[in-house]
Design a protein around this motif. Structure first.
Motif, PDB file in Angstrom:
ATOM      1  N   UNK A 191       0.767  -1.205   0.227  1.00  0.00           N
ATOM      2  CA  UNK A 191      -0.317  -0.012   0.040  1.00  0.00           C
ATOM      3  C   UNK A 191       0.816   1.136  -0.062  1.00  0.00           C
ATOM      4  N   UNK A 192       0.488   2.229  -1.542  1.00  0.00           N
ATOM      5  CA  UNK A 192       1.770   3.628  -0.771  1.00  0.00           C
ATOM      6  C   UNK A 192       0.684   4.536  -1.857  1.00  0.00           C
ATOM      7  N   UNK A 242       0.015  -7.638 -10.957  1.00  0.00           N
ATOM      8  CA  UNK A 242       0.615  -6.181 -10.824  1.00  0.00           C
ATOM      9  C   UNK A 242      -1.056  -6.329 -10.513  1.00  0.00           C
ATOM     10  N   UNK A 243      -0.539  -4.949  -9.189  1.00  0.00           N
ATOM     11  CA  UNK A 243      -1.832  -4.280  -8.929  1.00  0.00           C
ATOM     12  C   UNK A 243      -1.971  -2.321  -8.847  1.00  0.00           C
ATOM     13  N   UNK A 244      -2.231  -1.882 -10.222  1.00  0.00           N
ATOM     14  CA  UNK A 244      -2.398  -0.969 -10.437  1.00  0.00           C
ATOM     15  C   UNK A 244      -2.989   0.098  -9.632  1.00  0.00           C
ATOM     16  N   UNK A 286     -10.447  10.740  -7.956  1.00  0.00           N
ATOM     17  CA  UNK A 286     -11.181  11.160  -8.862  1.00  0.00           C
ATOM     18  C   UNK A 286     -10.728   9.373  -9.829  1.00  0.00           C
ATOM     19  N   UNK A 287     -11.784   8.840  -9.782  1.00  0.00           N
ATOM     20  CA  UNK A 287     -11.666   7.116 -10.971  1.00  0.00           C
ATOM     21  C   UNK A 287     -10.559   8.134 -12.363  1.00  0.00           C
ATOM     22  N   UNK A 297      -8.283   6.191  -5.011  1.00  0.00           N
ATOM     23  CA  UNK A 297      -7.994   5.412  -3.431  1.00  0.00           C
ATOM     24  C   UNK A 297      -8.265   3.615  -4.052  1.00  0.00           C
ATOM     25  N   UNK A 298      -8.203   3.914  -4.896  1.00  0.00           N
ATOM     26  CA  UNK A 298      -8.464   2.022  -5.332  1.00  0.00           C
ATOM     27  C   UNK A 298      -7.220   0.972  -6.081  1.00  0.00           C
ATOM     28  N   UNK A 299      -7.017  -0.249  -5.341  1.00  0.00           N
ATOM     29  CA  UNK A 299      -6.417  -1.116  -6.497  1.00  0.00           C
ATOM     30  C   UNK A 299      -6.960  -2.202  -6.966  1.00  0.00           C
TER      31      UNK A 299
END
Length: 130
Positions: free
Chosen positions: A19-20, A43-45, A51-52, A81-83
């Motif tokens: 988480x960063x 991978x986790x973009x 905003x989306x 704020x999502x991945x």
């Protein structure tokens, strides 16, 4: 049988997201060993903004030439704020080792004033074991 090989390669990858908010993709580098004709990386973009954004994932070789990899999903909307996880399966193309760059690109919406495409790339190294 090939699907089982891909799943085994995916399970061999133990790369967890960190988480960063300063990064838009984790992990940024990795080394994978595979017994198949391809190796898999998850991978986790991430979207550090409120905003989306629209995200695309691409794979390139060391000279930034496109690689014919399977990316699931390759393009999607990502909430603020999502991945989310993306599975990338890279063929060895007859070699025993392959270095690639997996890149996450944020694509601006046509109605936005700023039309900047941000790109961040991680380096990944696959080894084929016989």
């Amino acid at each position: 049988m090939r699907t089982i090989g891909y799943l085994a390669a995916a399970l061999a990858v133990v790369l967890s997201p960190i988480s960063a908010t300063s990064q838009s993709m984790t992990p940024m580098r990795g080394e994978v060993r595979s017994f198949t004709d391809a190796f898999a990386v998850r991978v986790f973009p991430g979207n550090p903004y409120d905003q989306r954004i629209r995200v695309e994932v691409h794979v390139y070789d060391q000279d930034f030439q496109p690689v014919d990899a399977k990316i699931t999903p390759s393009a999607f909307l990502l909430a603020g704020q999502a991945s989310r996880p993306v599975l990338v399966v890279v063929p060895f193309d007859g070699a025993n080792e392959r270095k690639v760059r997996i890149c996450t690109e944020s694509i601006p919406f046509p109605s936005e004033q700023t039309q900047i495409r941000a790109q961040i790339c991680g380096k990944f190294f696959g080894h084929r074991r016989s």
